[in-house]
Design a protein around this motif. Structure first.
Motif, PDB file in Angstrom:
ATOM      1  N   ALA A 132       9.235  40.127  55.416  1.00  0.00           N
ATOM      2  CA  ALA A 132      10.599  39.939  54.934  1.00  0.00           C
ATOM      3  C   ALA A 132      11.577  39.913  56.109  1.00  0.00           C
ATOM      4  N   VAL A 133      11.472  40.936  56.972  1.00  0.00           N
ATOM      5  CA  VAL A 133      12.419  41.039  58.077  1.00  0.00           C
ATOM      6  C   VAL A 133      12.190  39.936  59.114  1.00  0.00           C
ATOM      7  N   TYR A 134      10.914  39.687  59.451  1.00  0.00           N
ATOM      8  CA  TYR A 134      10.650  38.668  60.463  1.00  0.00           C
ATOM      9  C   TYR A 134      10.965  37.266  59.956  1.00  0.00           C
ATOM     10  N   GLY A 135      10.805  37.048  58.653  1.00  0.00           N
ATOM     11  CA  GLY A 135      11.167  35.762  58.075  1.00  0.00           C
ATOM     12  C   GLY A 135      12.664  35.504  58.222  1.00  0.00           C
ATOM     13  N   LEU A 136      13.437  36.533  57.903  1.00  0.00           N
ATOM     14  CA  LEU A 136      14.888  36.434  58.031  1.00  0.00           C
ATOM     15  C   LEU A 136      15.289  36.191  59.484  1.00  0.00           C
ATOM     16  N   LEU A 137      14.587  36.895  60.353  1.00  0.00           N
ATOM     17  CA  LEU A 137      14.841  36.800  61.784  1.00  0.00           C
ATOM     18  C   LEU A 137      14.597  35.373  62.265  1.00  0.00           C
ATOM     19  N   ALA A 138      13.492  34.799  61.783  1.00  0.00           N
ATOM     20  CA  ALA A 138      13.143  33.436  62.189  1.00  0.00           C
ATOM     21  C   ALA A 138      14.247  32.474  61.764  1.00  0.00           C
ATOM     22  N   VAL A 139      14.754  32.648  60.548  1.00  0.00           N
ATOM     23  CA  VAL A 139      15.825  31.784  60.055  1.00  0.00           C
ATOM     24  C   VAL A 139      17.042  31.894  60.960  1.00  0.00           C
ATOM     25  N   LEU A 140      17.397  33.127  61.322  1.00  0.00           N
ATOM     26  CA  LEU A 140      18.567  33.345  62.177  1.00  0.00           C
ATOM     27  C   LEU A 140      18.400  32.675  63.529  1.00  0.00           C
ATOM     28  N   VAL A 141      17.206  32.849  64.114  1.00  0.00           N
ATOM     29  CA  VAL A 141      16.969  32.274  65.435  1.00  0.00           C
ATOM     30  C   VAL A 141      17.065  30.753  65.362  1.00  0.00           C
ATOM     31  N   VAL A 142      16.514  30.179  64.292  1.00  0.00           N
ATOM     32  CA  VAL A 142      16.572  28.722  64.131  1.00  0.00           C
ATOM     33  C   VAL A 142      18.035  28.265  64.043  1.00  0.00           C
ATOM     34  N   ILE A 143      18.842  29.009  63.271  1.00  0.00           N
ATOM     35  CA  ILE A 143      20.268  28.647  63.166  1.00  0.00           C
ATOM     36  C   ILE A 143      20.939  28.687  64.537  1.00  0.00           C
ATOM     37  N   LEU A 144      20.654  29.734  65.298  1.00  0.00           N
ATOM     38  CA  LEU A 144      21.267  29.874  66.622  1.00  0.00           C
ATOM     39  C   LEU A 144      20.832  28.734  67.535  1.00  0.00           C
ATOM     40  N   VAL A 145      19.536  28.388  67.479  1.00  0.00           N
ATOM     41  CA  VAL A 145      19.027  27.334  68.355  1.00  0.00           C
ATOM     42  C   VAL A 145      19.641  25.992  67.970  1.00  0.00           C
ATOM     43  N   ILE A 146      19.753  25.736  66.659  1.00  0.00           N
ATOM     44  CA  ILE A 146      20.302  24.448  66.216  1.00  0.00           C
ATOM     45  C   ILE A 146      21.770  24.310  66.619  1.00  0.00           C
ATOM     46  N   THR A 147      22.549  25.362  66.360  1.00  0.00           N
ATOM     47  CA  THR A 147      23.963  25.263  66.735  1.00  0.00           C
ATOM     48  C   THR A 147      24.121  25.219  68.253  1.00  0.00           C
ATOM     49  N   GLY A 148      23.237  25.925  68.946  1.00  0.00           N
ATOM     50  CA  GLY A 148      23.282  25.901  70.411  1.00  0.00           C
ATOM     51  C   GLY A 148      24.446  26.692  70.945  1.00  0.00           C
ATOM     52  N   PRO A 149      24.332  27.188  72.177  1.00  0.00           N
ATOM     53  CA  PRO A 149      25.426  27.967  72.746  1.00  0.00           C
ATOM     54  C   PRO A 149      26.650  27.077  72.902  1.00  0.00           C
ATOM     55  N   PRO A 150      27.820  27.606  72.530  1.00  0.00           N
ATOM     56  CA  PRO A 150      29.036  26.800  72.651  1.00  0.00           C
ATOM     57  C   PRO A 150      29.482  26.685  74.112  1.00  0.00           C
ATOM     58  N   LEU A 151      30.460  25.808  74.341  1.00  0.00           N
ATOM     59  CA  LEU A 151      31.099  25.563  75.625  1.00  0.00           C
ATOM     60  C   LEU A 151      30.154  25.580  76.813  1.00  0.00           C
ATOM     61  N   PRO A 152      29.193  24.701  76.805  1.00  0.00           N
ATOM     62  CA  PRO A 152      28.306  24.698  77.948  1.00  0.00           C
ATOM     63  C   PRO A 152      29.084  24.274  79.199  1.00  0.00           C
ATOM     64  N   GLY A 153      29.053  25.121  80.177  1.00  0.00           N
ATOM     65  CA  GLY A 153      29.637  24.773  81.473  1.00  0.00           C
ATOM     66  C   GLY A 153      31.148  24.862  81.543  1.00  0.00           C
TER      67      GLY A 153
END
Lengths: 130, 302, 340
Positions: free
Chosen positions: C15-36
């Motif tokens: 349950a927890v790791y599944g949720l975690l995976a979803v969160l990480v995927v969201i973060l990776v897709i949105t990507g870090p803002p203001l690169p550079g």
């Protein structure tokens, strides 16, 4: 092969019931020389009784010379009771009839005779055990 | 005769209440020992102490030559099927067998599988969905397949219907015959105990009232019925367990090793149930009186 | 024993790791803002992700403590299954130690992964965080909303401390369960104690584990960050920006003799003429600050500099792991002596 049954309400201890049922079967010719008694495991699994109870009963029968245990094979009937005692039944019955006539002469009714017989029988049996 | 359980002055106190006091007894190996007594007499406490689930407050207890629960070697020697036969509701039957196999070096997997098959349990069934009898059988399977020297069962059949009860006891007795393990079980169904036990302990208000081989107990206890008389006039070797009087008649249950010679008595044997009830009733009566009345009664017994 | 511990735990773990995976995927897709880019200005979506990231990293240890820690033992006590478990050929100590080790490791890994993902995502924002000053607010709107990573609340949502929090919360839950023996009660107590410990550490431990640095800073138009005016027209509050990226613990105005004082009353009207809101007002008049400076008024700032971020992280993680070890020892001891 015979099957045992157990009457918990009878007041007779389970091991004695097993002994009595074997003797009865021997007497009635249901068990003959060479027949095998049920294994302890089988009796126990069927009746849900203590294995030591069955062992004790079988030991007593062995002690009476009725059965013999062959280690690893089972317990087998070595002697039958059918004819040994039948011959004695006649004279004993005669004695008992004579005693009953005496009791009636003394004025005892059926119930009194039965009570007298049972108490005497039990006392004698207990003295033998003791 | 080696003892599979030996308790000396054993006592257990919960907060302020003593659940078991001054319990001294020996249970011989190779026997099926029944533990009877009224509710709250300390049966479960004694069994929990023997299984190492509890630690004694006073005295010592030794099971299979070791201190209960003292380590893996000791745990391997003792099997314990607790009251209400707990199982993991979310784990399946086969998960439970795997649990047993992983957690017990002495695990007899063939025995466990054979039993589950014979009982007709679906290995993929969750334990939470089993009936009470099936759950008891599963818990018993775990206890037996561990192949302990001593198996302790706390009210194993109390919650079961007569058929399931008989089946559990049959299987238990078969295992005893096959593996020669010692068993201690508690129950208040004396009829069951009479069948399966050859040794008995009567525990009343946290004290051991009497212990011994059942045949021996039955042979030394008698019911005497006769004209009314004072029990103080009985021979010294006849210990009165229970007495009741009418204006003419006295009925006693006594314990004695010697034959009863007095012709005034009508002597009859008693069943196990009467014997157990006589001991339970006696303490209840004595216990309700003054505290000092209790001790001499116990002294007489020993 | 590891098998049983895993078999019982795997549902909760998934349950927890599944949720975690979803969160990480969201973060990776949105990507870090203001690169550079050097300017911190976020879209509202990015702003939400940034704040949610901080909350999640704080929330995960609490969730682990409540849903993994508290029920670990109480569930067995309530269902009576401890009587089954403790009568296999496994001592109670090994039983508990295995469960603690497996679940504890899973807790540390979960918190570590989440913190890593969030720290990576928010790295450029943290790097671009500027001390908030009035001047800055006027020039680049919305650019100063981010605290530096050494200051709360960001500190606890970055780096390795979440691992310490998670392990601690987990063991705390187990200990509460062993003492209270009721799942729901243990959950509530776990949450309350965990929050209390975090607050206590924030206010009573973290500022002092390394003696704070102190600097006197001249008050200038460029670094003034706050000016509060009291009803009588005097200065109620005056603050300047601390060193870049620092966690300012305290600041006070001192005079030429080094005595703590409040700035003279004329400062209020001089810096900020009445009826003029700072946003629309041009840069405050330079004469005021020159006068203040000439009279010897300066700001004495007590702070933890940005460079101590990893040292503070290490120390705080060590503190939480030490507390966890202590609780673990107590749990094992209590399981032997206090249970069932």
């Amino acid at each position: 092969m015979i099957e045992f049954h157990l009457d918990v309400r009878s007041g007779v201890s389970p091991y004695l019931q097993v002994v009595q049922q074997v003797r009865q079967a021997l007497r009635l010719g249901l068990l003959r020389e060479g027949d095998q008694l049920p294994t302890v495991k089988d009796v126990v699994a069927r009746l849900a009784i203590n294995p030591n109870t069955v062992l004790k009963a079988y030991r007593e029968l062995e002690h009476d010379g009725l059965v013999a245990a062959r280690p690893g094979v089972g317990t087998f009937v070595t002697r039958t009771l059918a004819d040994a005692s039948l011959a004695a039944h006649g004279p004993l019955r005669q004695d008992l009839r004579r005693w009953l006539a005496k009791a009636r002469l003394a004025g005892l009714d059926d119930e009194s005779i039965e009570a007298l017989f049972m108490t005497t029988f039990r006392t004698a049996a207990q003295e033998n055990i003791a | 005769m080696t003892a599979v359980l030996r308790a000396r002055a054993l006592g257990k106190k919960y907060q302020r209440r003593w659940a078991l006091t001054d319990c001294t007894l020996e249970i011989p190996a190779g026997h099926v020992t029944g533990l009877v007594g009224p509710n709250g007499a300390g049966k479960s406490t004694l069994l929990n102490l023997a299984a190492g689930m509890l630690t004694p407050t006073a005295g010592t207890i030794e099971v299979c030559g070791g201190r209960p629960g003292s380590g893996p070697a000791q745990l391997a020697k003792v099997g314990y099927v607790a009251q209400d036969t707990p199982t993991y509701a979310r784990l399946t039957v086969s998960d439970h067998l795997r649990l047993g196999a992983r957690l017990n070096p002495s695990w007899d997997d063939a025995l466990a599988r054979r039993r589950i098959e014979r009982l007709g349990l679906d290995p993929n069934q969750r334990a939470g969905k089993l009936s009470g009898g099936q759950r008891a059988q599963l818990a018993l399977t775990l206890g037996l397949a561990k192949r302990p020297e001593l198996l302790i069962l706390d009210e194993p059949v109390a919650a079961l219907d007569p058929l399931a009860r008989r089946e559990v006891l049959q299987d238990l007795m078969e295992a005893v015959a096959e593996h020669g393990l010692s068993v201690v079980l508690s129950s208040h169904l004396v009829a069951d105990l009479e069948r399966v036990c050859d040794h008995l302990i009567v525990l009343v208000t946290s004290q051991v009232e009497i212990t011994g081989e059942i045949d021996g107990l039955l042979a030394t206890h008698h019911r005497l019925v006769g004209p009314r008389r004072d029990i103080a006039t009985l021979p010294a070797d006849q210990h009165v367990i229970s007495a009741s009087h009418t204006d003419r008649q006295t009925t006693l249950i006594i314990r004695t090793e010697a034959p009863i010679l007095d012709p005034a008595w009508t002597v009859s044997t008693i069943g196990l149930e009467d014997l157990v009830l006589a001991y339970m009733g006696r303490t209840a009566r004595v216990g309700s009186g003054s505290g000092s009345g209790r001790r001499p009664a116990l002294e007489v017994l020993r | 024993m590891i098998w049983l511990a895993w078999r019982q735990f795997r549902g909760q773990a998934m349950a927890v790791y599944g949720l975690l995976a979803v969160l990480v995927v969201i973060l990776v897709i949105t990507g870090p803002p203001l690169p550079g880019s050097g300017v911190a200005r976020l879209t509202s979506a990015e702003d939400k992700v940034y704040n949610a990231g901080i909350m999640l990293v704080y929330g995960l240890p609490a969730i682990i403590g409540i849903f993994w820690g508290a029920p670990l033992v109480t569930r067995e006590l309530e269902a009576g299954t401890y009587r089954l478990a403790w009568n296999q050929t496994v001592t109670r100590t090994r039983w508990l130690a295995t469960k603690l080790a497996l679940t504890g490791l899973a807790a540390a890994t979960a918190a570590g992964l989440l913190s890593l993902a969030v720290t990576w995502w928010a790295g450029s924002i943290d790097a671009a965080s500027q001390p908030s000053t009035l001047a800055h607010v006027v020039s680049v709107t919305g650019a100063d909303a981010f605290a530096s990573r050494v200051s709360p609340p960001v500190f606890g949502a970055r780096g390795i401390v979440p691992v310490g929090y998670a392990v601690f919360a987990f063991v705390l839950g187990v200990a509460a369960g062993i003492l209270l023996r009721r799942t729901v009660l243990a959950m509530a107590v776990t949450l309350a104690v965990f929050v209390a410990v975090q607050v206590a550490v924030l206010f009573a431990v973290r500022p002092y584990v390394i003696p704070a640095a102190q600097d006197t800073i001249p008050i200038t138009s460029a670094n003034i960050s706050k000016l509060g005016v009291s009803g009588s027209g005097g200065v109620a509050e005056l603050a300047v920006a601390g060193p870049r990226g620092a966690w300012v613990l305290a600041a006070e105005t001192v005079d030429a003799a080094g005595q703590a004082v409040t700035a003279p009353p004329w400062t209020a009207t001089c810096v900020m003429p009445p009826r003029q809101v700072s946003e629309t007002h041009p840069v405050p008049s330079q004469e005021c600050f020159a006068k203040l400076s000439a009279l010897g008024y300066r700001q004495l700032v007590t702070y933890q500099p940005a460079s101590r971020f990893w040292a503070l992280q290490g120390i705080e993680t060590a503190i939480f792991l030490t507390l966890s070890a202590l609780l673990t020892w107590l749990c094992i001891r209590w399981t032997r002596t206090r249970l069932p």
